[in-house]
Enzyme design. Structure first.
Site, PDB file in Angstrom:
ATOM      1  N   HIS A  88      38.021  35.117  46.285  1.00  0.00           N
ATOM      2  CA  HIS A  88      38.191  35.354  44.851  1.00  0.00           C
ATOM      3  C   HIS A  88      39.345  34.516  44.332  1.00  0.00           C
ATOM      4  O   HIS A  88      40.143  33.968  45.110  1.00  0.00           O
ATOM      5  CB  HIS A  88      38.391  36.842  44.548  1.00  0.00           C
ATOM      6  CG  HIS A  88      39.663  37.439  45.087  1.00  0.00           C
ATOM      7  ND1 HIS A  88      39.962  37.484  46.435  1.00  0.00           N
ATOM      8  CD2 HIS A  88      40.717  38.047  44.451  1.00  0.00           C
ATOM      9  CE1 HIS A  88      41.126  38.091  46.605  1.00  0.00           C
ATOM     10  NE2 HIS A  88      41.614  38.435  45.424  1.00  0.00           N
ATOM     11  N   ASP A  92      46.959  34.263  45.719  1.00  0.00           N
ATOM     12  CA  ASP A  92      47.290  34.423  47.146  1.00  0.00           C
ATOM     13  C   ASP A  92      46.106  34.093  48.057  1.00  0.00           C
ATOM     14  O   ASP A  92      46.226  34.163  49.282  1.00  0.00           O
ATOM     15  CB  ASP A  92      47.827  35.840  47.428  1.00  0.00           C
ATOM     16  CG  ASP A  92      46.911  36.953  46.956  1.00  0.00           C
ATOM     17  OD1 ASP A  92      46.244  36.782  45.912  1.00  0.00           O
ATOM     18  OD2 ASP A  92      46.857  38.003  47.628  1.00  0.00           O
ATOM     19  N   ASP A 238      39.869  40.923  48.974  1.00  0.00           N
ATOM     20  CA  ASP A 238      40.574  42.173  48.682  1.00  0.00           C
ATOM     21  C   ASP A 238      39.566  43.189  48.155  1.00  0.00           C
ATOM     22  O   ASP A 238      38.645  42.821  47.428  1.00  0.00           O
ATOM     23  CB  ASP A 238      41.618  41.943  47.602  1.00  0.00           C
ATOM     24  CG  ASP A 238      42.664  40.892  47.985  1.00  0.00           C
ATOM     25  OD1 ASP A 238      42.646  40.410  49.125  1.00  0.00           O
ATOM     26  OD2 ASP A 238      43.482  40.548  47.128  1.00  0.00           O
TER      27      ASP A 238
HETATM   28 ZN    ZN Z   1      45.103  39.197  47.650  1.00  0.00          ZN
HETATM   29 ZN    ZN Z   2      43.129  39.884  44.820  1.00  0.00          ZN
END
Ligand code: ZN
Ligand code: ZN
Length: 329
Positions: A88, A92, A238
């Protein structure tokens, strides 16, 4: 730290046994955690990135800032890397791409780089590539993925990768890497006993019976053993706790599941659409996976062993993912 049920891989990547029809395929896979942190980098945890090595190929999964630095610190080569999968578009998970590609250009990487990601990534990255990397010795090819559906997004002769829709603040998917079912293993003594000619071995490995010169039919199961079960690895980061992924990841050899928080921060986990270590353990248990690695830790936890203990209370076969560590499975 290496758990007893993992082994560190030797430097060399195993060769494909295709050239030898008698060789059994006892291959394994290696997952290298390049970065195990989340949005805020710490001294010990860089943002998320992993390298999966399977069937003499490398697949980079997410590319947080500093990925190329960690790779060089580890001496992790990229000779067999052709495909990068981005879960995504949070920084990060993708801020490391620009630097990595630029450096590959300097390190005489010549094979094309395919990036599988949300379609917005091409719009964001292509202008930077045009500006900073005018004369790369390879092409960067974008493959848009739809993170909201479970579908095959890559396949070759021996491996397929499919998306795993996850529950996050922006469109996000995990990835299921699977070997395709291999050939049956021949029994060398039986092949010799029935004088099976070498040119027929390919067909016999695929399940064919053998007819002797006298016309006797030898059933395939006299000549072969079942194929090695395909290796399966699921990457889930995530995500908020989501039981919808269970049928997709059911029984995998190795599950990576994010464990950003501990149960004490459950409201924060819910608000930011992340999981706790306990929830990662619950998913692993309910999906009946063989092993679980946790990661994507919030910078607030200096003692990672607390996260491990929380997950282990639910699912015993859990290990802490740590930066710059390889796990063979
Ligand atoms: Zn993340
Ligand atoms: Zn994320």
């Amino acid at each position: 730290m290496i758990s007893s049920f993992f082994r560190i891989l030797s430097e060399s990547i195993k060769s494909d046994p295709i050239s030898n029809p008698f060789q059994h395929e006892h291959l394994s896979a290696t997952l290298t955690i390049i970065g195990s942190g989340s949005a805020l980098p710490t001294k010990s945890n860089f943002p998320t990135s992993q390298m999966l090595e399977l069937r003499n190929k490398q697949f980079l999964i997410d590319c947080g800032e500093g990925t190329q630095i960690r790779m060089r610190q580890m001496g992790l080569k990229n000779n067999h890397l052709g495909h990068i999968f981005i879960s995504h578009l949070h920084g990060d998970h993708c801020f490391g791409l620009m630097g990595l590609i630029s450096t590959f250009g300097m390190l005489s990487h010549t094979s094309d780089i395919h990036i599988h990601a949300h379609s917005d990534l091409e719009k964001l990255l292509q202008p930077q590539l045009n500006y900073f990397c005018e004369k790369l010795p390879f092409q960067v090819i974008f493959h848009p993925i739809n993170p909201s559906v479970h579908e095959i997004i890559y396949e070759d002769r021996t491996i397929q990768v499919s998306s795993i829709p996850l529950k996050h603040r922006v469109p996000c998917c995990g990835f299921l890497f699977e070997e395709k079912a291999g050939d049956r293993h021949i029994k060398r003594d039986m092949i010799d006993f029935y004088n099976v000619p070498v040119w027929q071995i390919g067909k016999i490995k695929q399940g064919a019976d053998f007819t002797t010169e006298e016309g006797e039919i030898i059933p395939n199961d006299i000549l072969t053993l079942p194929p090695t079960p395909p290796i399966r690895f699921a990457y889930c980061s995530d995500t908020a706790y989501s039981e919808k992924i269970i049928p997709i990841i059911e029984g995998v050899d190795l599950l990576f599941h994010e464990a950003t928080f501990m149960e004490g921060e459950l409201p924060r986990a819910k608000a930011t659409m992340h999981s706790t270590a306990r929830q990662a353990g619950e998913i692993a248990k309910k999906a009946n996976v063989k092993k679980l690695i946790i990661g994507h830790y919030s910078a607030r936890y200096s003692l990672k062993s607390d996260l491990l203990n929380e997950a282990k209370q639910v699912f015993e076969h859990t290990v802490l993912g740590e930066d710059m560590t390889s796990y063979e499975f």
